[in-house]
Design an enzyme around this catalytic site. Structure first.
Site, PDB file in Angstrom:
ATOM      1  N   GLU A 217     142.572 109.289 144.439  1.00 37.11           N
ATOM      2  CA  GLU A 217     143.842 110.028 144.372  1.00 37.11           C
ATOM      3  C   GLU A 217     143.560 111.281 143.557  1.00 37.11           C
ATOM      4  O   GLU A 217     143.477 111.219 142.333  1.00 37.11           O
ATOM      5  CB  GLU A 217     144.930 109.168 143.708  1.00 37.11           C
ATOM      6  CG  GLU A 217     145.202 107.840 144.399  1.00 37.11           C
ATOM      7  CD  GLU A 217     145.846 108.009 145.769  1.00 37.11           C
ATOM      8  OE1 GLU A 217     146.503 109.039 146.010  1.00 37.11           O
ATOM      9  OE2 GLU A 217     145.672 107.110 146.619  1.00 37.11           O
ATOM     10  N   CYS A 251     150.363 116.140 139.480  1.00 32.73           N
ATOM     11  CA  CYS A 251     149.413 116.394 140.570  1.00 32.73           C
ATOM     12  C   CYS A 251     150.091 116.984 141.789  1.00 32.73           C
ATOM     13  O   CYS A 251     149.521 117.813 142.480  1.00 32.73           O
ATOM     14  CB  CYS A 251     148.698 115.095 140.949  1.00 32.73           C
ATOM     15  SG  CYS A 251     149.834 113.776 141.365  1.00 32.73           S
TER      16      CYS A 251
END
Ligand code: NAD
Length: 464
Positions: A217, A251
């Site tokens: 991720e 993010c």
């Protein structure tokens, strides 16, 4: 073994114990998994105020944001599994084919074994415990490595996990890159990493040595496009929220802004209005505005302020690791601020005249983790969604694709490999095993040699 895995020498012994525990079969049953999820829920409730304190100490994040973007998301995920795990664990019946008649086909999901979960610092609780929930639900043993940069949260996570779990089942190893490297030198059955592209490549390389299934991720530059027909007021409000929540250290935050040239000035005025409305005239005094995690990131971000022309914000204070919500205009694709993920409260702005040109610029770069598009036009919305591969995103909003157990989350290419949350987590932490259950009552001889003139029958069965 002591509870404190403080030296890298203890790691192989811990891993050995965890693998032995997995082999005992204890983690496989539905009741066991549900019990562990309940324990996790309970410990989060018990230490809720300690979680608020720890994350606040790490980077002055408000209780509202800690609850909304960390604790609540983990608890939602637990709730999802408490409800859906019995169904998810059932073997799935698949379609049968004539060629294997009268067999029945199934898909069994089984845990990999011991999973290593490595977390980043920016949502230091959520991004380590949400994967943990998925891994427990799938029946694995887990070794957690929280980020050393969120030092208070890392210590609290270890304390909470040690209170509820035997280390042979779920263990926490604290430390920085050297500890992570020592972990990566061992053979795990599954690795789940959240963090930067740079470290993602190190993890992937280590996983490749043992051909370990690996989820990455990662991050990247997520564009935010505002078209001429967008609701400018709503767009500004949602962009300011999505960009500056967590001090821009998200993010999936909009990394840069691409407004249509006709509405750019109006949008910037509105963005300025909402920054003031949310954080006051001096965001430094706002109890709702976080700080930069450490000095290294502060000085990296400070250098980015040297790009273009600051039109909003720009104030900073190294002693407090404070950078005001900042908008920078007169930016080009070649500027340093457009080369790497910003990961801080700085929003560079460019503009476009023809949507196609903007899309081509984005397509020339690594595939984004997220993409946000503001427009009222449904046709254009669909066009953007299908224009290129990216991890996920929103139409007329920001960030919300991340907060639901019903939406798989993750990147593509440079922004990551593999998706999780809810059912996607269960799948990503499970090996899917295809099983054919054949009957002994009938045994059609067609498949066995000598084949003679059986080919015509085979053609009929396949209908080819
Ligand atoms: P990072 O890659 O620096 O660190 C992540 C983890 O890797 C930490 O636990 C750290 O101890 C370890 N690590 C650091 N350097 C290492 C090395 N040389 N060798 C082995 N391990 C090492 O990331 P970060 O600064 O903690 O987090 C920010 C990054 O994470 C951003 O790029 C952000 O986009 C990304 N991120 C992605 C998601 C997502 O869901 N896709 C979520 C949050 C953050």
């Amino acid at each position: 073994m002591t509870n404190n895995i403080s030296t890298t020498e203890q790691i192989p012994e811990l891993i050995h114990r965890q693998k032995e525990y997995f082999r005992s079969g204890e983690t496989l049953g539905l009741r066991f998994r549900l019990q562990q999820l309940k324990k996790l829920n309970k410990v989060l409730k018990k230490y809720e105020s300690d979680v608020f304190d720890a994350i606040n100490k790490d980077f002055k994040k408000s209780i509202f944001e800690i609850f909304g973007t960390e604790v609540a998301l983990v608890q939602e995920e637990i709730k999802y599994f408490l409800k859906n795990l019995p169904k998810l664990m059932r073997p799935e019946k698949l379609k049968s084919t004539l060629v294997s008649f009268p067999a029945k086909n199934y898909l069994y999901k089984e845990p990999y074994g011991l999973s290593l979960i490595i977390g980043p610092w920016n949502y230091p609780l959520q991004l380590i415990l949400e994967p943990l929930v998925g891994s427990i639900a799938a029946g694995n043993c887990v070794l957690l490595k929280p980020s050393e940069l969120a030092v208070h949260t890392s210590a609290l996570i270890r304390m909470m996990m040690e209170e509820i779990f035997d280390k042979s089942y779920v263990a926490v190893v604290e430390g920085g890159p050297e500890v992570t490297q020592a972990l990566l030198a061992e053979a795990f059955d599954h690795i789940f990493f959240t963090g930067s592209v740079k470290v993602g490549k190190i993890v992937y390389e280590a996983a490749a040595k043992n051909l370990t299934p690996c989820v990455l991720e990662l991050g990247g530059k997520s564009p935010c496009i505002v078209d001429s027909d967008a609701d400018i007021d709503i767009a500004a409000r949602r962009i300011v929220w999505g960009k500056f929540v967590n001090g821009g250290q998200t993010c999936v935050a909009p990394d840069y802004l691409l407004p249509h040239k006709d509405i750019k000035n109006e949008l910037l005025d509105k963005i300025s209005h909402y920054i003031k409305k949310f954080y006051g005239d001096d965001p430094k005094k706002s109890p709702d505005y976080p700080r930069i995690i450490n000095d290294r990131n502060f000085s990296r971000l400070k250098h980015l302020l040297e790009n273009g022309k600051i039109v909003i914000g720009g104030d900073h204070d190294a002693a407090d690791r404070y950078i005001a919500p900042t908008v920078i205009d007169e930016i080009s694709w070649e500027d340093p601020v457009m080369q790497d993920e910003i990961f801080g409260p700085i929003l560079p702005v460019m503009k476009f005249e023809h949507l196609e040109d903007a899309l081509n610029e984005i397509k020339d770069r690594p595939k984004p983790l997220a993409l946000y598009y503001f427009s009222k036009n449904k046709k254009k919305q669909e066009r953007i969604i299908r224009a290129m591969p990216y991890g996920g995103g929103c139409i007329n909003d920001t960030l919300f694709q991340f907060g639901s157990p019903h939406i798989p989350v993750g990147g593509v290419g440079n922004s990551g490999i593999g998706k999780y949350h809810g059912k996607a987590s269960f799948d990503v932490f499970s090996n899917s095993k295809g099983i054919v259950k054949q009957s002994n009552k009938i045994d059609i001889p067609l498949r066995y040699p000598p084949y003679g003139d059986s080919l015509k029958w085979l053609r009929m069965i396949f209908k080819i």
